[in-house]
Design a protein around this motif. Structure first.
Motif, short mmCIF file in Angstrom:
data_model
loop_
_atom_site.label_atom_id
_atom_site.label_comp_id
_atom_site.label_asym_id
_atom_site.label_seq_id
_atom_site.Cartn_x
_atom_site.Cartn_y
_atom_site.Cartn_z
N ARG A 244 168.25 78.59 25.54
CA ARG A 244 167.19 79.08 24.86
C ARG A 244 165.57 78.61 25.24
N PHE A 245 165.69 77.45 25.87
CA PHE A 245 164.37 76.99 26.26
C PHE A 245 163.95 76.83 27.66
N ILE A 246 165.07 77.35 28.57
CA ILE A 246 164.55 77.13 30.03
C ILE A 246 163.62 78.32 30.70
N ARG A 247 163.67 79.39 29.86
CA ARG A 247 163.00 80.42 30.24
C ARG A 247 161.30 79.99 29.92
N CYS A 248 161.27 79.07 29.05
CA CYS A 248 159.77 78.65 28.37
C CYS A 248 159.35 77.72 29.66
N ILE A 249 160.17 76.75 30.11
CA ILE A 249 159.87 76.00 31.49
C ILE A 249 159.53 76.61 32.54
N TYR A 250 160.46 77.80 33.04
CA TYR A 250 159.85 78.69 34.17
C TYR A 250 158.61 79.25 33.84
N ASN A 251 158.18 79.60 32.80
CA ASN A 251 156.80 79.97 32.52
C ASN A 251 155.82 79.05 32.64
N LEU A 252 156.32 77.79 32.22
CA LEU A 252 155.35 76.79 32.56
C LEU A 252 155.04 76.37 33.84
N LEU A 253 155.89 76.85 34.97
CA LEU A 253 155.70 76.53 36.25
C LEU A 253 154.51 77.21 36.81
N GLN A 254 153.96 78.40 36.05
CA GLN A 254 152.94 79.24 36.63
C GLN A 254 151.70 78.60 35.69
N SER A 255 151.76 77.45 34.96
CA SER A 255 150.47 77.01 34.23
C SER A 255 149.27 76.74 35.11
N SER A 256 148.00 76.67 34.66
CA SER A 256 146.92 76.65 35.55
C SER A 256 146.72 75.05 35.63
N SER A 257 147.49 74.05 34.95
CA SER A 257 147.25 72.80 34.92
C SER A 257 148.20 72.21 35.93
N PRO A 258 147.64 71.40 36.88
CA PRO A 258 148.59 70.74 37.90
C PRO A 258 149.85 69.60 37.36
N ALA A 259 149.07 69.19 36.23
CA ALA A 259 150.00 68.05 35.58
C ALA A 259 151.20 68.60 34.74
N VAL A 260 150.82 69.91 34.09
CA VAL A 260 152.16 70.87 33.47
C VAL A 260 153.03 71.16 34.47
N LYS A 261 152.78 71.58 35.44
CA LYS A 261 153.40 72.35 36.57
C LYS A 261 154.37 71.15 37.24
N TYR A 262 153.76 70.00 37.34
CA TYR A 262 154.50 68.73 38.06
C TYR A 262 155.63 68.41 36.98
N GLU A 263 155.41 68.12 35.70
CA GLU A 263 156.27 67.84 34.70
C GLU A 263 157.28 68.98 34.53
N ALA A 264 156.69 70.19 34.57
CA ALA A 264 157.78 71.40 34.26
C ALA A 264 158.73 71.17 35.20
N ALA A 265 158.43 71.32 36.78
CA ALA A 265 159.07 71.31 37.83
C ALA A 265 160.21 70.08 37.78
N GLY A 266 159.86 69.09 37.33
CA GLY A 266 160.59 67.72 37.19
C GLY A 266 161.75 67.85 36.14
N THR A 267 161.40 68.48 35.17
CA THR A 267 162.20 69.09 33.79
C THR A 267 163.41 69.94 34.23
N LEU A 268 162.79 70.88 34.99
CA LEU A 268 163.60 72.11 35.19
C LEU A 268 164.68 71.54 36.34
N VAL A 269 164.47 70.67 37.12
CA VAL A 269 165.35 69.92 38.06
C VAL A 269 166.50 69.38 37.53
N THR A 270 166.07 68.65 36.55
CA THR A 270 167.12 67.69 35.56
C THR A 270 167.89 68.58 34.59
N LEU A 271 167.40 69.77 34.30
CA LEU A 271 168.02 70.62 33.21
C LEU A 271 169.04 71.65 33.73
N SER A 272 168.52 71.93 35.09
CA SER A 272 169.55 73.01 35.72
C SER A 272 169.82 72.64 37.07
#
Length: 953
Positions: A244-272
């Motif tokens: 339900r939410f992994i698509r949202c994390i994928y979208n956040l990888l394109q965020s303009s904020s470096p901090a969000v991208k970093y956290e989203a990438a770390g979360t994506l690795v642990t979830l999938s």
């Protein structure tokens, strides 16, 4: 709860040298003074209360004369004052005066100025008395609709803390905040409201997120960060929600904020662990490294990439991204480049090695003409080493790499040229098909070599591997070209004729202290020529080296000429040509010997070099088959053996690394099916957000060893005796740059001890951060006092001090108990590290502090003693195991370690076992330590001295 354990929100640093004012003068200032005087008096009151003074008489004065004032500074100071002042009587009941204060809070919450409203709401977050908060609830709710975002933001925080601590005061808080969140437009207010819902009512937070999941990419970065955290926690607790939410994390990888991208990438690795997810996260990390300018950020994100690589399935995905990773080499910082090259080398495979080599070759050529950056030389050296490793692992690449690298033999940077030479030597020995190419290239660049060390190495390679008649004659031509006209002495004297007579030129130079590779000293006095250096720049390179007195190169030349002459005799059948070549070789050696014995060079030839050249002359004059074998076969065998041993060591270390990484699953381990697992059984991974928070606080969860000696009790230091009136012991917790002392203080008397204060002082590079506050200890009571000490460098430190106290009711002076010293062990900061032999020798020559420790031990075995020293000092032995194996009565080994502050420590162990004293004789010898700082050299020496003797447990 003791005073030391009370939650403290406000810390104010004050100078302790000022005299504390009296209560009467403070009262006068607070009653009759101007605004400025009242402000200063209020500051003094706050500081005195923080230092343990009670000042109960001032409470009513402040309520009457200061509370009604509208000055903003006074208002802000009053909030600090109400935070720290005792609000209850000793039996726990609320003071009557606080009702007046509560009314003042209420008026401030309805104040027209948004700063006063907002700061009052922030203050309410720190209140722990529900009786004070209850009358304020309507005013706090009203602040949620204030026009200014500062007030609304703090109102959300106040509601959250009140709901968390006293739910009965505002039971409908989640519903209230959810409605507020739906209508709110300001990013910071939305973030605070969403944060509260996550912790107070996660289902409501998810409902809100579901309604706006497609707009997440348009939110502010602070809200996006909180959304990433929520998704992580939800998917962690309930894996069925991932889709339900992994698509949202994928979208956040394109965020303009470096901090969000970093956290989203770390979360994506642990979830999938799907390859597409890993690839997306890795791409995101690489973009972050390239775009972020801060080197610390680059290094942190690189570490995350390296962690990804450690996983066997993820490694395959990263192998396809090697070329993207190499884009990071555009960063000028050497440490970033070093890590990048190492990562690329670990990931390279036969599929992408060709592309990697092309990029590295381009980088090498780029560094050729760049001299402005101080790290260019070191970077070039790194590139050479990386190409070397690629060529060894993938021999097909060597032919592409060698021509580019051999241009660097004529480079002025000796370090890079030495690496190239080592690489060429290995390549020419390993790959027979490349020998003609290497010899051809070597003869091309030979005349341009400027450094004597590189010249010697190139001579050796040419002498060892030239096997055809044409190559051998080319070597002789190059040597003659590099030596100039012979005989040298006559030629040089002719040049100087009429200017200076050779016999009058000799002057004694001062004795010179040289350091050998093992670090031992050699004193040598020299006779040198004080002739003006005319026409020196016109000299050919080899003649220049000889005129400077470097006759080691002459010994190397003699060996090379002997090898090629013996080979020439074997190849060419014509006796006349044989004799001519041998005679020419002998003439060159003789003329060099003559030069060495004359007074022309700056330093005369050493006896070792004379012996070597004389031996070569003898070998050529006799031409015996035995000598032919030694010069032309045995030398190469030795090199081959050395390269084989090194290759075996590399393979062994790689095998150990891969064994570490491979997760072994036992045959009878249960298989975990995600669909069949209950929520509470999910053992996916630890909570990353919790771990990162703990790491930031210095409380990294380490799995404690089962061994009870590894527990906290092992680090408890007793500070006073059991018969002292106050017993104290400290647990010393070292966390990188901080030392936390947790001191247990026990009152062993039947009296109440007032103003019981722990007074500490430090010796060494330690600094006490704050002064522990005084305590009152009831009879036979105990308390814990925490003290923080900062560490600035790696050296042994000592913390010492005493406990002072007053006995309740006694008229005598303050009592004092002196504490035992706490010794801070250097071993907490030193970690084993490795470096190359060349780096070790370079550091050994550069470091100015040396400490020589005499071996004094009861250990009788050389290897046992070495292992004992390694264990005691946390150092790593750089000398290979094969060199230390066997028994010959003596041992020499190099040790290396690095501190957490980045300081290097070197040690050279030279030990022997005196056989004539029998088998039970202890080891003797010396350990020499070198470091950049005096403290480190001395501290390591002390540590070795203390731990040399092995105790029988």
């Amino acid at each position: 709860m003791t005073a030391a354990e009370n939650v403290c929100y406000t810390l104010i640093n004050v100078t302790s040298d000022s005299e504390p004012p009296s209560e009467v003068s403070l009262k006068a200032d607070l009653e009759k003074g101007e605004i400025k005087a009242k402000t200063e008096a209020l500051k003094k009151v706050i500081i005195m209360i923080l230092n343990g003074e009670k000042l109960p008489g001032l409470l009513m004065t402040i309520i009457r004369f200061v509370l009604p004032l509208q000055d903003h500074t006074i208002k802000k100071l009053l909030l600090v004052f109400w935070e720290i002042v005792p609000k209850t009587t000793p039996d726990g009941k609320l003071l009557q005066e606080m009702i007046l204060v509560c009314d003042a809070y209420r008026k401030d919450l309805q104040h027209p100025n948004e700063f006063i409203r907002g700061s009052t709401l922030r203050f309410l977050c720190k209140l722990k008395e529900s009786e004070l908060l209850e009358p304020l609830m309507p005013a706090i709710r009203a602040c949620l609709e204030h026009r200014h975002s500062y007030v609304r933001r703090n109102a959300v925080l106040a509601i959250y803390t009140i709901y968390r601590n006293f739910e009965h005061l505002i039971p409908d808080a989640p519903e209230l905040i959810h409605d507020f969140l739906v209508n709110e437009k300001d990013a910071s207010c939305k973030r605070n409201a969403f944060m509260m819902l996550i912790h107070a009512d996660q289902d409501r937070a998810l409902d809100y997120l579901s309604t706006c999941i497609d707009q997440v990419h348009t939110f502010g970065d602070i809200l996006q960060l909180v959304i990433v955290e929520l998704i992580y926690k939800v998917c962690h607790a309930n894996p069925s929600e991932r889709a339900r939410f992994i698509r949202c994390i994928y979208n956040l990888l394109q965020s303009s904020s470096p901090a969000v991208k970093y956290e989203a990438a770390g979360t994506l690795v642990t979830l999938s662990s799907a390859p597409t997810a890993i690839k997306a996260a890795a791409q995101c990390y690489i973009d972050l490294i390239i775009k972020e300018s801060d080197n610390n950020v680059k290094l942190i994100v690189l570490d995350r990439l390296i962690e990804l690589k450690e996983h066997p399935t993820h490694e395959r995905v990263l192998q396809d991204l090697v070329m993207d990773i190499l884009r990071v080499l555009s960063t000028p910082d050497l440490e970033v480049r070093k890590k990048t090259l190492q990562l690329a080398l670990d990931l390279v495979s036969s599929r992408n090695v060709e592309e990697l080599v092309i990029v590295l070759k381009k980088e090498v050529i780029k560094t050729n003409n760049v001299t402005e950056h101080e790290d260019t030389d070191k970077y070039r050296q790194l590139l050479v080493r990386t190409l070397h490793s690629c060529s060894v692992r993938f021999p097909d690449m060597a032919a592409n790499v060698i021509p580019v690298l051999m241009e660097f033999l004529s480079d002025t940077n000796e370090a890079a040229a030495a690496d190239v030479l080592e690489f060429v030597r290995e390549a020419i020995q390993r790959f027979d098909n490349l020998r003609p190419l290497v010899i051809e290239k070597m003869l091309e660049v030979f005349h341009a070599i400027k450094t004597v060390k590189i010249y010697r190495g190139a001579l050796w390679i040419l002498g060892e591997y030239c096997s055809t008649k044409e190559d051998i004659q080319s070597v002789m031509t190059e040597v003659r070209r590099s030596l100039g006209e012979i005989p040298i002495v006559e030629n040089e004297i002719k040049k100087e004729t009429g200017e200076v007579k050779a016999e009058d030129e000799v002057s004694a130079a001062p004795a010179q202290k040289l350091v050998t590779e093992m670090g031992t000293y050699v004193t040598q006095s020299a006779l040198s020529s004080s002739r003006p250096s005319k026409k020196e720049e016109d000299r050919p390179p080899l003649r220049g080296f000889l005129m400077d007195g470097d006759f080691y190169v002459a010994a190397s030349l003699a060996t090379t000429l002997t090898k090629v002459a013996l080979r020439y005799v074997a190849i060419v059948q014509d006796k006349k040509k044989q004799n001519s070549f041998v005679a020419e070789s002998m003439l060159i050696m003789v003329t060099v010997l003559h030069l060495g014995k004359s007074s022309l060079p700056k330093k005369p030839i050493t006896d070792d070099d004379v012996d070597r050249i004389s031996l070569c002359l003898k070998v050529l004059s006799e031409c015996s088959p035995l000598m032919n074998d030694i010069f032309n076969k045995e030398c190469r065998k030795s090199l081959s053996h050395m390269l084989t041993v090194r290759l075996e060591e590399e393979k062994l270390s790689q095998k150990k690394e891969s064994e570490k990484r491979n997760v072994t699953v036992q045959a009878d381990d249960p298989i975990s099916f995600m669909q069949l697992t209950a929520k509470n059984e999910m053992t996916s991974k630890e909570d990353q957000f919790q771990l990162s928070l703990l790491a930031a606080m210095g409380n990294t969860q380490r799995k404690e060893a089962a061994d009870p000696l590894a527990s906290k009790l092992n680090k408890v230091t007793q500070l006073t005796g059991f018969s002292d009136p106050v017993y104290a012991e400290a647990y010393v917790h070292v966390n990188q740059y901080d030392i936390v002392l947790d001191v247990l203080v026990v009152n062993q008397t039947s009296d109440t001890l007032q103003n019981c204060t722990l007074e500490l002082a430090t010796l060494g590079d330690l600094k006490l951060v704050e002064k522990p506050s005084p305590l009152t200890l009831a009879p036979h009571d105990f308390a814990n006092i925490k003290a923080n000490v900062k560490v600035a460098s790696t050296e042994n430190g000592i913390i010492f001090g005493n406990i002072v106290y007053d006995v309740s009711g006694a008229a005598s002076d303050r009592n004092c108990v002196v504490l035992s010293d706490i010794h801070i062990d250097i071993m907490d900061y030193i970690q084993p590290a490795s470096c190359t032999d060349a780096e070790f020798r370079q550091m050994w020559a550069e470091f100015e502090w040396e400490n020589k420790v005499t071996v004094n031990t009861n250990i009788t075995d050389l290897n046992d003693y070495l292992q004992h020293i390694l264990k005691s000092t946390n150092m790593k032995c750089l000398t290979p195991e094969k060199a230390l194996s066997g028994f010959c009565g003596f041992m020499a080994a190099n040790l290396y370690a690095r501190s957490i502050f980045g300081e290097d420590a070197l040690a050279n162990v030279s030990i022997e076992k005196p056989i004539h004293l029998g088998p039970d004789a202890p080891v003797n010898g010396h350990i020499r330590i070198r470091a950049k700082s005096q403290g480190m050299a001395l501290s390591l020496g002390d540590k070795i001295n203390l731990s040399q003797k092995k105790t029988n447990v």
